[in-house]
Design an enzyme around this catalytic site. Sequence first.
Site, PDB file in Angstrom:
ATOM      1  N   SER A  31      -0.883   6.720 -13.338  1.00 47.97           N
ATOM      2  CA  SER A  31      -1.401   8.091 -13.432  1.00 47.97           C
ATOM      3  C   SER A  31      -2.112   8.326 -14.754  1.00 47.97           C
ATOM      4  CB  SER A  31      -0.258   9.108 -13.362  1.00 47.97           C
ATOM      5  OG  SER A  31       0.312   9.112 -12.114  1.00 47.97           O
ATOM      6  N   HIS A  62      -5.194  10.074  -9.999  1.00 50.13           N
ATOM      7  CA  HIS A  62      -5.469   8.754  -9.425  1.00 50.13           C
ATOM      8  C   HIS A  62      -6.796   8.842  -8.677  1.00 50.13           C
ATOM      9  CE1 HIS A  62      -1.736   6.522  -9.981  1.00 50.13           C
ATOM     10  NE2 HIS A  62      -1.057   7.605  -9.699  1.00 50.13           N
ATOM     11  N   HIS A  84       2.870   5.903  -3.640  1.00 51.91           N
ATOM     12  CA  HIS A  84       4.241   6.266  -4.010  1.00 51.91           C
ATOM     13  C   HIS A  84       5.038   6.632  -2.770  1.00 51.91           C
ATOM     14  CE1 HIS A  84       1.633   7.370  -7.447  1.00 51.91           C
ATOM     15  NE2 HIS A  84       2.637   6.982  -8.214  1.00 51.91           N
ATOM     16  N   TYR A  86       7.041   9.016  -2.679  1.00 50.39           N
ATOM     17  CA  TYR A  86       7.080  10.486  -2.562  1.00 50.39           C
ATOM     18  C   TYR A  86       5.858  11.072  -1.872  1.00 50.39           C
ATOM     19  CZ  TYR A  86       4.115  10.864  -6.791  1.00 50.39           C
ATOM     20  OH  TYR A  86       3.107  10.761  -7.696  1.00 50.39           O
ATOM     21  N   GLU A  87       4.799  10.251  -1.731  1.00 51.87           N
ATOM     22  CA  GLU A  87       3.636  10.739  -0.987  1.00 51.87           C
ATOM     23  C   GLU A  87       3.845  10.600   0.524  1.00 51.87           C
ATOM     24  OE1 GLU A  87      -0.339   9.447  -2.894  1.00 51.87           O
ATOM     25  OE2 GLU A  87       1.165   8.012  -3.588  1.00 51.87           O
ATOM     26  N   ALA A 114       2.854   6.077 -15.827  1.00 51.20           N
ATOM     27  CA  ALA A 114       3.225   7.182 -16.711  1.00 51.20           C
ATOM     28  C   ALA A 114       4.709   7.423 -16.490  1.00 51.20           C
ATOM     29  CB  ALA A 114       2.436   8.432 -16.316  1.00 51.20           C
ATOM     30  N   MET A 202       8.352   7.173 -11.103  1.00 54.54           N
ATOM     31  CA  MET A 202       8.407   7.172  -9.627  1.00 54.54           C
ATOM     32  C   MET A 202       7.601   6.037  -9.002  1.00 54.54           C
ATOM     33  SD  MET A 202       7.966  11.268  -9.170  1.00 54.54           S
ATOM     34  CE  MET A 202       8.830  12.417 -10.247  1.00 54.54           C
ATOM     35  N   SER A 203       7.418   4.961  -9.734  1.00 45.78           N
ATOM     36  CA  SER A 203       6.624   3.848  -9.178  1.00 45.78           C
ATOM     37  C   SER A 203       7.163   2.534  -9.725  1.00 45.78           C
ATOM     38  CB  SER A 203       5.149   4.008  -9.582  1.00 45.78           C
ATOM     39  OG  SER A 203       5.008   3.880 -10.985  1.00 45.78           O
ATOM     40  N   ASN A 226       5.836  12.347 -21.441  1.00 50.45           N
ATOM     41  CA  ASN A 226       6.619  13.565 -21.703  1.00 50.45           C
ATOM     42  C   ASN A 226       8.053  13.153 -22.021  1.00 50.45           C
ATOM     43  OD1 ASN A 226       6.385  13.010 -18.574  1.00 50.45           O
ATOM     44  ND2 ASN A 226       8.387  13.981 -18.902  1.00 50.45           N
ATOM     45  N   HIS A 238       2.392  18.084 -14.109  1.00 47.44           N
ATOM     46  CA  HIS A 238       1.589  16.859 -14.176  1.00 47.44           C
ATOM     47  C   HIS A 238       0.558  16.878 -15.319  1.00 47.44           C
ATOM     48  CE1 HIS A 238       1.136  13.172 -11.926  1.00 47.44           C
ATOM     49  NE2 HIS A 238      -0.175  13.235 -12.106  1.00 47.44           N
TER      50      HIS A 238
HETATM   51  N1  HPA Z   1      10.046  11.878 -14.493  1.00 50.12           N
HETATM   52  C1  HPA Z   1       9.643  11.110 -13.465  1.00 50.12           C
HETATM   53  N2  HPA Z   1       8.427  10.587 -13.389  1.00 50.12           N
HETATM   54  C2  HPA Z   1       7.571  10.830 -14.394  1.00 50.12           C
HETATM   55  C3  HPA Z   1       7.924  11.621 -15.495  1.00 50.12           C
HETATM   56  C4  HPA Z   1       9.240  12.168 -15.544  1.00 50.12           C
HETATM   57  O1  HPA Z   1       9.621  12.890 -16.491  1.00 50.12           O
HETATM   58  N3  HPA Z   1       6.838  11.674 -16.306  1.00 50.12           N
HETATM   59  C5  HPA Z   1       5.861  10.936 -15.711  1.00 50.12           C
HETATM   60  N4  HPA Z   1       6.298  10.421 -14.558  1.00 50.12           N
END
Ligand code: HPA
Length: 263
Positions: A31, A62, A84, A86-87, A114, A202-203, A226, A238
């Site tokens: 990402s 993306h 992903h 989650y998609e 990320a 998440m990947s 973050n 995001h």
């Molecule tokens: N949690 C999960 N996935 C992420 C995060 C997070 O804080 N930041 C970027 N991808």
Amino acid sequence: MSLPEYISNIHTFLVERGFPSNIDAAIILGSGLGSFEEHIQNKRTIPYSEIPGFPQSTVTGHSGSLLFGEVTGKNVLAFSGRFHFYEGHSFDKTIIPVQLSKSFNIEKLIISNAAGGINLTFQVGDLMIIRNIMYPHIDLPFKKENAKLVELEQSAVKVQEIANQLQVPTKTGTYLYVTGPNYETKAEIHAFRYLGGDAVGMSTAPEILEAFRLGIKVGAISLITNAAAGITDQKLDHSEVKDAADAKKDVFAKLVKGLIQEF
Ligand code: HPA
């Protein structure tokens, strides 16, 4: 259609579009990290939507295209956008980029993402070399490949050496995989820290396991975009992914180029 047939049809389609049938290395751009595309010379870009039967990438940040070109004299396949869970993609779909890369006989795969920092010594913008992965509450169908994760520890040492040579500051740690799509709760992050997670995302975990199953060398890097949930009072969305990725794009590109060259 069987999976090998599906991958082979896509391979043939790409070769007809001018991709060579053997490629040195592949990279999955996480990402916000798609700007690495500008470092690829003589490139061909094919949107995922034009590749017959290819899954679509629905996430902001993306671009959703496959590129072929040269980076530091090596032929490179670049996935600008991944799939992903989650998609709505099955775990099997999340690893299609790895299987397609294998069909081009790549020697090494560089995986980026990320991630949220769990480790309290991490700062936004840090690059974390992934030394291990964990997914404590997910029954991933790839678990039998866990034994091969020792190879990831070995590759992390090599990635670290290259980063040192390039004077790119890095952290090293364990990537904790969650399926998302929601960010974690403060209590989960607290627990994940106790379990030994350094970054959460998440990947990547399914991709690493599949690469090892297929005998591909992997270097994996998280960009900490973050502080994970509950560490600061900031509400997560995001947008900080994009901001952190933009701020770090040059140093990220320097490390990735070094990995394509030497790893
Ligand atoms: N949690 C999960 N996935 C992420 C995060 C997070 O804080 N930041 C970027 N991808």
